[in-house]
Design a protein around this motif. Structure first.
Motif, PDB file in Angstrom:
ATOM      1  N   PHE A  76       0.805  -1.202  -0.085  1.00  0.00           N
ATOM      2  CA  PHE A  76      -0.172   0.263  -0.070  1.00  0.00           C
ATOM      3  C   PHE A  76       0.873   1.303  -0.077  1.00  0.00           C
ATOM      4  CE2 PHE A  76      -4.691  -1.289   1.210  1.00  0.00           C
ATOM      5  CZ  PHE A  76      -4.240  -2.383   0.776  1.00  0.00           C
ATOM      6  N   LEU A  77       1.931   1.154   0.237  1.00  0.00           N
ATOM      7  CA  LEU A  77       3.158   2.287   0.152  1.00  0.00           C
ATOM      8  C   LEU A  77       3.812   2.416  -1.209  1.00  0.00           C
ATOM      9  CD1 LEU A  77       4.601   1.424   3.507  1.00  0.00           C
ATOM     10  CD2 LEU A  77       2.745   3.091   2.968  1.00  0.00           C
ATOM     11  N   ILE A  78       4.296   3.559  -1.701  1.00  0.00           N
ATOM     12  CA  ILE A  78       4.807   3.856  -2.755  1.00  0.00           C
ATOM     13  C   ILE A  78       6.387   3.865  -2.472  1.00  0.00           C
ATOM     14  CG2 ILE A  78       5.256   5.145  -4.900  1.00  0.00           C
ATOM     15  CD1 ILE A  78       2.357   5.847  -4.531  1.00  0.00           C
ATOM     16  N   PRO A  79       7.242   3.035  -2.619  1.00  0.00           N
ATOM     17  CA  PRO A  79       8.510   2.955  -1.863  1.00  0.00           C
ATOM     18  C   PRO A  79       9.497   3.976  -2.467  1.00  0.00           C
ATOM     19  CG  PRO A  79       8.360   1.210  -3.560  1.00  0.00           C
ATOM     20  CD  PRO A  79       6.893   1.738  -3.588  1.00  0.00           C
ATOM     21  N   PHE A  80       9.343   4.674  -3.559  1.00  0.00           N
ATOM     22  CA  PHE A  80      10.500   5.453  -3.895  1.00  0.00           C
ATOM     23  C   PHE A  80      10.133   6.956  -3.718  1.00  0.00           C
ATOM     24  CE2 PHE A  80       7.764   4.174  -7.389  1.00  0.00           C
ATOM     25  CZ  PHE A  80       7.194   5.283  -7.761  1.00  0.00           C
ATOM     26  N   LEU A  81       8.810   7.252  -2.803  1.00  0.00           N
ATOM     27  CA  LEU A  81       8.559   8.509  -2.436  1.00  0.00           C
ATOM     28  C   LEU A  81       9.104   8.938  -1.144  1.00  0.00           C
ATOM     29  CD1 LEU A  81       4.652   8.901  -3.940  1.00  0.00           C
ATOM     30  CD2 LEU A  81       6.913   9.555  -4.869  1.00  0.00           C
TER      31      LEU A  81
ATOM     32  N   GLU B 164       5.869  13.216   0.631  1.00  0.00           N
ATOM     33  CA  GLU B 164       5.389  13.074  -0.720  1.00  0.00           C
ATOM     34  C   GLU B 164       4.418  12.123  -0.867  1.00  0.00           C
ATOM     35  OE1 GLU B 164       9.588  13.909  -3.728  1.00  0.00           O
ATOM     36  OE2 GLU B 164       9.041  12.112  -2.978  1.00  0.00           O
TER      37      GLU B 164
ATOM     38  N   PHE C 211       0.787  12.722  -1.742  1.00  0.00           N
ATOM     39  CA  PHE C 211      -0.240  12.185  -2.973  1.00  0.00           C
ATOM     40  C   PHE C 211      -1.320  11.666  -2.548  1.00  0.00           C
ATOM     41  CE2 PHE C 211      -0.775   8.138  -5.239  1.00  0.00           C
ATOM     42  CZ  PHE C 211      -1.126   8.751  -6.385  1.00  0.00           C
ATOM     43  N   ILE C 212      -1.335  10.850  -1.441  1.00  0.00           N
ATOM     44  CA  ILE C 212      -2.809  10.205  -1.134  1.00  0.00           C
ATOM     45  C   ILE C 212      -3.627  11.366  -0.834  1.00  0.00           C
ATOM     46  CG2 ILE C 212      -3.795   8.864   0.857  1.00  0.00           C
ATOM     47  CD1 ILE C 212      -2.183   7.274  -1.149  1.00  0.00           C
TER      48      ILE C 212
ATOM     49  N   GLY D 118      14.675  13.279   3.788  1.00  0.00           N
ATOM     50  CA  GLY D 118      15.884  12.972   3.013  1.00  0.00           C
ATOM     51  C   GLY D 118      15.703  11.461   2.872  1.00  0.00           C
ATOM     52  N   LYS D 119      14.863  10.772   3.378  1.00  0.00           N
ATOM     53  CA  LYS D 119      14.738   9.483   3.084  1.00  0.00           C
ATOM     54  C   LYS D 119      13.670   9.014   2.315  1.00  0.00           C
ATOM     55  CE  LYS D 119      17.268   7.119   6.536  1.00  0.00           C
ATOM     56  NZ  LYS D 119      17.388   5.906   7.654  1.00  0.00           N
ATOM     57  N   TYR D 120      13.605   8.029   1.468  1.00  0.00           N
ATOM     58  CA  TYR D 120      12.595   7.430   0.763  1.00  0.00           C
ATOM     59  C   TYR D 120      12.090   6.334   1.665  1.00  0.00           C
ATOM     60  CZ  TYR D 120      14.398   9.713  -3.456  1.00  0.00           C
ATOM     61  OH  TYR D 120      14.798  10.662  -4.289  1.00  0.00           O
TER      62      TYR D 120
ATOM     63  N   ARG E 264      11.239   3.276   1.014  1.00  0.00           N
ATOM     64  CA  ARG E 264      12.090   1.989   0.736  1.00  0.00           C
ATOM     65  C   ARG E 264      13.274   1.771   1.809  1.00  0.00           C
ATOM     66  NH1 ARG E 264      14.052   3.409  -4.962  1.00  0.00           N
ATOM     67  NH2 ARG E 264      15.639   4.782  -4.373  1.00  0.00           N
ATOM     68  N   GLU E 265      13.563   2.926   2.529  1.00  0.00           N
ATOM     69  CA  GLU E 265      14.916   2.958   3.230  1.00  0.00           C
ATOM     70  C   GLU E 265      14.415   2.726   4.820  1.00  0.00           C
ATOM     71  OE1 GLU E 265      16.081   6.470   1.588  1.00  0.00           O
ATOM     72  OE2 GLU E 265      17.641   5.271   0.157  1.00  0.00           O
TER      73      GLU E 265
ATOM     74  N   LYS F  14      18.539  13.465  -0.462  1.00  0.00           N
ATOM     75  CA  LYS F  14      17.611  13.376  -1.695  1.00  0.00           C
ATOM     76  C   LYS F  14      17.624  14.836  -2.395  1.00  0.00           C
ATOM     77  CE  LYS F  14      17.426   9.068  -1.588  1.00  0.00           C
ATOM     78  NZ  LYS F  14      17.761   8.402  -0.296  1.00  0.00           N
TER      79      LYS F  14
ATOM     80  N   GLN G 186      -0.925  14.320 -10.678  1.00  0.00           N
ATOM     81  CA  GLN G 186      -0.422  13.454  -9.522  1.00  0.00           C
ATOM     82  C   GLN G 186       0.059  12.150  -9.949  1.00  0.00           C
ATOM     83  OE1 GLN G 186      -0.155  14.600  -6.398  1.00  0.00           O
ATOM     84  NE2 GLN G 186      -1.324  16.578  -6.450  1.00  0.00           N
TER      85      GLN G 186
ATOM     86  N   ARG H 235      13.851   7.656  -9.720  1.00  0.00           N
ATOM     87  CA  ARG H 235      14.460   7.159  -8.493  1.00  0.00           C
ATOM     88  C   ARG H 235      14.602   5.634  -8.438  1.00  0.00           C
ATOM     89  NH1 ARG H 235      10.731  10.624  -4.406  1.00  0.00           N
ATOM     90  NH2 ARG H 235      11.347  12.830  -5.157  1.00  0.00           N
TER      91      ARG H 235
ATOM     92  N   PHE I 228       3.579  -1.548  -5.636  1.00  0.00           N
ATOM     93  CA  PHE I 228       2.594  -0.814  -4.870  1.00  0.00           C
ATOM     94  C   PHE I 228       1.196  -0.614  -5.663  1.00  0.00           C
ATOM     95  CE2 PHE I 228       3.074   2.934  -7.559  1.00  0.00           C
ATOM     96  CZ  PHE I 228       4.266   2.719  -8.084  1.00  0.00           C
TER      97      PHE I 228
ATOM     98  N   ASP J 280      -1.365  -2.377  -5.166  1.00  0.00           N
ATOM     99  CA  ASP J 280      -2.694  -2.315  -4.200  1.00  0.00           C
ATOM    100  C   ASP J 280      -3.132  -0.912  -3.775  1.00  0.00           C
ATOM    101  OD1 ASP J 280      -2.892  -5.014  -4.412  1.00  0.00           O
ATOM    102  OD2 ASP J 280      -1.919  -5.583  -2.584  1.00  0.00           O
ATOM    103  N   SER J 281      -1.901  -0.110  -3.799  1.00  0.00           N
ATOM    104  CA  SER J 281      -2.221   1.183  -3.364  1.00  0.00           C
ATOM    105  C   SER J 281      -3.074   1.856  -4.294  1.00  0.00           C
ATOM    106  CB  SER J 281      -1.116   2.170  -2.661  1.00  0.00           C
ATOM    107  OG  SER J 281      -0.451   2.675  -3.676  1.00  0.00           O
TER     108      SER J 281
END
Lengths: 229, 487
Positions: free
Chosen positions: A83-88, A92, A96-97, A126-128, A130-131, B244, B260, B271, B330, B332-333
């Protein structure tokens, strides 16, 4: 609020879930318990239209969830990392949500300040996503599910990987939401947590609901006895 | 150590990728075999080729000289494409296995790489035919040991090069320019480095006094790699904290939900390693134009239409064929959040149209060769936006495999399914069909106009097509989601 009607999910010959009829009333606060493989996540996924039922259907506010997208307007959910977008970055992701529900970045800022005890955003700049650690990912997913001020909230094992302070924060937050009238459905392996916050307990075993009861003082002991080998 | 290697082997063969698609495996197997035979043939007939090109040369000397280039290209290719097996030791770090074993293991594992296989295929047949069977045993042995040591040295050196240089684009560029300079000096015969190189090899092999030097190169490279890995064999190091840059694309916020979604897609590409390298590689493919747009081809409708169809759309096609799979981690999101599926599909189409248009602009300078190219490519841009994109999106609803965004693009078939083979047929097939229709009807001069008009009709019917894909997507989404969850 939500109805499960003759709902069945079968993988091959394995019945993952089979529920004749289940009604979830408005403002129910349901705790879903059961061992691994009992069908908890399957049930939540069916309610969220993530998997297709083999038989039967799920209705949310009288509309079939697989035919109408209406439920997405008032349902907040977090089941797992998917359910998460790893590279945001976390911010962010919230933005988005939020944007999907018509919220701008100022709204998100307020929202994060409001919940700062749970999620200290400075620590993650400063972290995405996924980290981040499993616990922090969990926090992000849970917070994101609150973002739209949902009428229905569905969380899969929200207490796992959380530190003790965050667990107690989450418990009081969920109680507060329940008091505001939100219908909540959570699954958990921690019997103490669910009996403490939920007002209704569903016990699943091999895909069947074997117990459906309102929480009382004895519920915890009964459940502990049930799970005792 | 042996156990660790068998684990690795199991990881490969038990990967869900192999079990999913038998036909694809067969196709890939045949393709692989074909390439292997090709390399062996090139090596086996290298003496003939060398004699043909250089006339009356000493075959062994020429081959050794070419090895200089090979080693340089090998090093560059490794630097950019070889994936080093470092992360996979994590599950073993807490087990009772000696740490030094764990550190030797990824280095040794790297020996089993495509690049080393390639080197062996290209060198061994030549060696057997022209050196082993004609020269003294001592000479042959020393020659092959020297050459293999250099290859092995390259292999191990790559660990250090990647560690120090790969994070800085500027240094990578300097490194490339340095190699370019060496090659230029050699070809322009300012300093004949390759000749010195082969002379040095022959000196080593003939005098035998310094024969240990290449082996030493390999050993030192190995040891260097070992020290680097040893200092990095802690989990915390693998999660490097990098500051980043915020490339927020905030202007996209003005375009609502579609904006979006495109913003997230752009971030995804920039990325994550795999889509990012796809973007760079597609950029390089624009250079193919020099091959297509030769004077003798400028009246060849087939070549002109294929290049007009594919060249500007290199990225959008390569990226587009894995549509939806890119979002597998992602997906499912997207399914549970309040995103209208129409807007979701539409954002894909707009993204496709924009990247095709950018591709069109990148290829536009070829119009200097002939202004015809600009008109033809414009016709195909319309066609790509109106028709190809729709075909692509339709076929991509068959995509059900997970893609790990962090893996390298090179030799990576993850996400490849039957879709990728099927989609290319109508995309190339339709314009060719239209071409032959024009020949049969004897109206060939109108061909490119027909293409443009077909594209325009597609664009006019766009909303209808998109709705078709949305209903297709709604029908397929469960199957796609189930596949995407299987990592």
């Amino acid at each position: 609020m939500i109805e499960l009607i003759n709902l069945q999910k079968v993988y091959g010959t394995q019945v993952a879930l089979s529920i004749g009829k289940l009604e979830i009333a408005q403002n129910d606060f349901i705790g879903l318990v059961g061992n691994n493989g009992a069908g908890k996540t399957t049930m939540l996924s069916l309610i969220l239209d993530l998997i297709k039922p083999t038989k039967g259907l799920v209705k949310s506010k009288s509309l079939n969830v697989s035919e109408s997208d209406e439920w997405k307007n008032y349902t907040g959910s977090f089941l797992n990392e998917g359910f998460l977008i790893p590279f945001l970055s976390p911010i962010e992701f919230f933005e988005f949500i939020g944007s999907l529900h018509g919220k701008n970045s100022a709204d998100i800022k307020d929202f994060l300040e409001e919940n700062e005890q749970f999620f200290k955003q400075d620590a993650f700049s400063g972290k995405y996503i996924r980290e981040l650690s499993a616990g922090n990912k969990n926090k992000i997913g849970i917070l994101a599910s609150f973002l739209s001020k949902p009428e229905i909230l569905i969380l899969d094992e929200p207490f796992s990987n959380l530190d003790p302070s965050s667990q107690s924060w989450l418990k009081s937050k969920l109680k507060a939401l329940s008091n505001e009238g939100v219908t909540i459905l959570i699954s958990s392996h921690d019997l103490k947590h669910v009996t403490e916050v939920c007002n209704r307990i569903l016990l699943l075993e091999d895909g069947h609901i074997v117990k459906d009861t309102n929480t009382s003082n004895e519920t915890l002991i009964e459940l502990e006895q049930y799970f005792d080998i | 150590m042996y156990k660790l290697l068998t684990h690795q082997w199991k990881e490969k063969i038990r990967s869900s990728f192999w079990q999913k698609n038998i036909i694809l495996n067969i196709v890939l197997g045949i393709l692989g075999l074909y390439l292997i035979l090709n390399f062996i043939a090139v090596s086996f007939f290298a003496d003939k080729i060398l004699l043909d090109v250089f006339k009356d040369c000493d075959v062994i000397e020429s081959f050794t000289r070419l090895l200089f280039y090979y080693l340089l290209f090998d090093l560059i290719a490794r630097f950019f494409f070889q994936q080093l097996p470092t992360i996979s030791i994590q599950p073993y770090l807490t087990l009772p296995i000696k740490k030094s074993t764990l550190i030797h293991y990824p280095i040794i594992k790297s020996v089993f790489s495509f690049f080393n296989l390639l080197a062996i295929l290209l060198i061994l047949p030549f060696f057997i035919k022209n050196i082993y069977l004609t020269q003294s045993f001592q000479f042959s042995l020393l020659w092959i040991v020297t050459v293999l040591s250099l290859i092995a040295g390259n292999n191990f050196l790559n660990f250090s090069l990647k560690k120090y240089f790969s994070r800085q684009a500027l240094i990578s560029l300097l490194f490339l320019s340095f190699v370019g300079l060496l090659i230029y000096l050699d070809i322009a015969k300012i300093i004949s480095i390759s000749e010195y190189f082969s002379a040095a090899i022959f000196y080593l092999v003939n005098t035998t006094t310094f024969i240990f030097v290449p082996a030493l190169f390999a050993v030192i490279s190995y040891y260097w790699a070992y020290t680097i890995l040893k200092n990095n064999a802690y989990i915390e190091d693998s999660q490097k904290l990098t500051i980043k840059k915020s490339n927020g694309f905030s202007f996209l916020n003005n375009y609502g939900e579609i904006g979006q979604l495109i913003g997230v897609e752009l971030k995804m590409i920039l990325r994550n390693k795999r889509p990012r390298s796809l973007l760079y590689i597609s950029g390089l493919f624009v250079l193919y134009g020099f091959m297509f747009y030769k004077n003798e081809n400028l009246d060849n409708y087939i070549i002109l239409s294929l290049s007009g169809l594919l060249l500007p759309a290199m990225f959008s096609t390569n990226y587009g064929q894995f549509l939806f799979s890119w979002e597998s981690s992602f997906f499912d999101s997207y399914l549970t959040n309040k995103i209208s599926h129409f807007n979701y599909i539409k954002s894909k189409h707009i993204f496709f149209s924009i990247s095709s248009s950018i591709g069109f602009l990148l290829v536009l300078p070829y119009a200097l060769i002939s202004s015809k190219i600009a008109f033809i490519n414009a016709a195909f841009l319309l066609y790509n936006i109106g028709i190809s994109s729709i075909i692509m999106m339709f076929f991509c609803t068959f995509n059900t495999s997970y893609i790990d965004l962090g893996k390298s693009q090179f030799m990576n078939y993850q996400g490849t399914g039957i879709t990728q083979f099927l989609v290319i047929l109508p995309i190339i097939g339709f314009p060719i069909l239209i071409y032959y229709l024009h020949i049969i009807l004897g109206i060939l001069p109108f061909y490119f106009y027909t293409i443009a008009v077909t594209g325009l009709i597609g664009i006019a019917l766009n909303k209808y097509f998109l709705e078709l894909i949305v209903s297709r997507f709604n029908y397929r989404k469960y199957k796609m989601a189930v596949g995407f969850r299987q990592k």
